[in-house]
Design an enzyme around this catalytic site. Structure first.
Site, PDB file in Angstrom:
ATOM      1  N   LYS A  61      -6.722  11.003  -0.056  1.00 47.62           N
ATOM      2  CA  LYS A  61      -5.735   9.805   0.154  1.00 47.62           C
ATOM      3  C   LYS A  61      -4.506  10.561  -0.444  1.00 47.62           C
ATOM      4  O   LYS A  61      -3.303  10.563   0.263  1.00 47.62           O
ATOM      5  CB  LYS A  61      -5.977   8.542  -0.439  1.00 47.62           C
ATOM      6  CG  LYS A  61      -7.090   7.902   0.621  1.00 47.62           C
ATOM      7  CD  LYS A  61      -7.516   6.322  -0.180  1.00 47.62           C
ATOM      8  CE  LYS A  61      -8.578   6.109   0.739  1.00 47.62           C
ATOM      9  NZ  LYS A  61      -9.398   4.718  -0.008  1.00 47.62           N
ATOM     10  N   GLN A 105      -9.463   1.588  -5.480  1.00 45.91           N
ATOM     11  CA  GLN A 105     -10.563   2.069  -4.704  1.00 45.91           C
ATOM     12  C   GLN A 105     -11.828   1.209  -5.161  1.00 45.91           C
ATOM     13  O   GLN A 105     -12.242   0.871  -6.243  1.00 45.91           O
ATOM     14  CB  GLN A 105     -10.717   3.522  -5.277  1.00 45.91           C
ATOM     15  CG  GLN A 105     -11.807   4.110  -4.365  1.00 45.91           C
ATOM     16  CD  GLN A 105     -11.417   4.349  -2.908  1.00 45.91           C
ATOM     17  OE1 GLN A 105     -10.202   4.162  -2.431  1.00 45.91           O
ATOM     18  NE2 GLN A 105     -12.160   4.417  -1.920  1.00 45.91           N
ATOM     19  N   ASP A 128      -4.191  -1.793   1.914  1.00 47.86           N
ATOM     20  CA  ASP A 128      -5.586  -1.917   2.324  1.00 47.86           C
ATOM     21  C   ASP A 128      -5.924  -3.070   3.395  1.00 47.86           C
ATOM     22  O   ASP A 128      -6.917  -2.926   3.955  1.00 47.86           O
ATOM     23  CB  ASP A 128      -6.566  -1.982   1.132  1.00 47.86           C
ATOM     24  CG  ASP A 128      -7.134  -0.441   0.478  1.00 47.86           C
ATOM     25  OD1 ASP A 128      -7.169  -0.006   1.727  1.00 47.86           O
ATOM     26  OD2 ASP A 128      -7.516  -0.536  -0.683  1.00 47.86           O
TER      27      ASP A 128
HETATM   28  N1  GUN Z   1     -13.969   2.095  -0.658  1.00 50.04           N
HETATM   29  C1  GUN Z   1     -14.435   2.320   0.623  1.00 50.04           C
HETATM   30  N2  GUN Z   1     -13.461   2.092   1.479  1.00 50.04           N
HETATM   31  C2  GUN Z   1     -12.390   1.928   1.032  1.00 50.04           C
HETATM   32  C3  GUN Z   1     -11.220   1.448   1.290  1.00 50.04           C
HETATM   33  O1  GUN Z   1     -10.662   1.420   2.459  1.00 50.04           O
HETATM   34  N3  GUN Z   1     -10.267   0.933   0.356  1.00 50.04           N
HETATM   35  C4  GUN Z   1     -10.556   0.689  -0.964  1.00 50.04           C
HETATM   36  N4  GUN Z   1      -9.528   0.506  -1.857  1.00 50.04           N
HETATM   37  N5  GUN Z   1     -11.868   1.004  -1.437  1.00 50.04           N
HETATM   38  C5  GUN Z   1     -12.690   1.729  -0.541  1.00 50.04           C
END
Ligand code: GUN
Length: 302
Positions: A61, A105, A128
């Site tokens: 990311k 995350q 998110d």
């Molecule tokens: N863990 C797995 N997928 C995601 C996501 O799309 N966002 C976040 N914050 N954590 C994750």
């Protein structure tokens, strides 16, 4: 990018290509913002502990932010961090006017209440799309941040011109971040959308009878190779959301990603299919970056 298929041999949906196309569009927008002296989008990530998957995803990311010219920042905590300290950091970021988007995350260590932490993120910065306010807006069809995986899937359907109106879409899995929002998005009066949706889960009976009726199957259960060839009708569109790490002796890392679809058995019957890796996965980054741009431009919250 809009491609049509005329034969029944499965067309592999290239999520990497579509994701890079969207990222390229966002990069052009950043250049335009910069040339107008505007504010460059800024995404901030919080990473807790040393989960291998989380490390990889957050690094990807941040790298994508750099590639398209966004600002990014990251805060790391060890897995003993207290809920109070984590919330204090979220609060600090909520009040930092330079930061447009914040992601914490997941997964978080067991002693931390995930809902408490994610609900603490200001809805305006919740790129998110996990906050109840943003999920509520999605339910009502109001402008919101659609979470990364549902966003990615809707974009893939759009880019490949896949007809959804009047089709029977079977969603496997009812998670808050994938199956449930997808069932809403696929059924609403938009394009893509207007599908007749069946949401299946662990208590669903006669599942095979249902999947055999599906024009579109979205598999999001987290069970490797769950969807077999005899569960799919000829010409179905197959979207595989699974990303389970399974042990492998022939990879450097010692594992490989497996989807929820038995690809070799299902692909010959499908009209379109997403591979794992390279299908839905890369699209999630595009979704996150698109939401961060929306936040920077104040498109959702004025
Ligand atoms: N863990 C797995 N997928 C995601 C996501 O799309 N966002 C976040 N914050 N954590 C994750």
């Amino acid at each position: 990018m809009k491609e049509l298929t005329t034969d029944i041999a499965a067309k592999i949906i290239d999520g990497k290509k579509v994701s890079l196309f969207i990222q390229d569009e966002l990069k052009k927008q950043v250049e335009e913002i910069k040339s107008n002296g505007g504010k460059v989008p800024h995404l901030c990530a919080i990473l807790v502990g040393n989960d291998g998957g989380s490390e990889t995803y957050v690094a990807a990311k941040i790298k994508a932010c750099e590639n398209i010219g966004y600002k990014s920042s990251m805060y790391r905590f060890d897995d003993k961090v207290t809920e109070a300290d984590l919330i204090k950091k979220v609060d600090e970021i909520n009040n930092d006017s330079d930061i447009d988007g914040l992601i914490v995350q997941l997964p978080l260590p067991k002693h931390i209440d995930v809902d408490k932490v994610t609900n603490y993120i200001k809805p305006e910065k919740d790129v998110d799309g996990f906050h109840p306010v943003n999920l509520g807006k999605l339910l009502l069809g109001l402008p919101t941040y659609v979470s990364a995986t549902p966003f990615g899937i809707m974009q893939l359907l759009r880019f490949y011109n896949i007809e959804t109106a009047g089709k029977h879409c079977v969603v496997l899995g009812r998670s808050n971040i994938v199956g449930t929002p997808l069932s809403i998005l696929m059924s609403r009066n938009r394009d893509p959308g207007n599908a007749t949706v069946t949401l299946c889960h662990s208590k669903t009976k006669k599942l095979k009878e249902i999947t055999l009726q599906a024009d579109i199957i979205i598999a999001a259960l987290g069970i490797p190779e769950f969807l077999k060839g005899d569960m799919v009708k000829e010409g179905a569109v197959i979207i595989d959301v699974g990303t389970t790490r399974v042990p492998a002796t022939d990879t450097k890392s010692g594992w490989r990603l497996k989807g929820d679809v038995d690809f070799d058995a299902v692909a010959p019957k499908a009209s379109f299919i997403t591979p794992v890796p390279g299908g839905v996965g890369p699209m999630t980054i595009a979704g996150l970056l698109a939401n961060t741009m929306k936040s920077a431009k104040k498109e959702i919250y004025k």
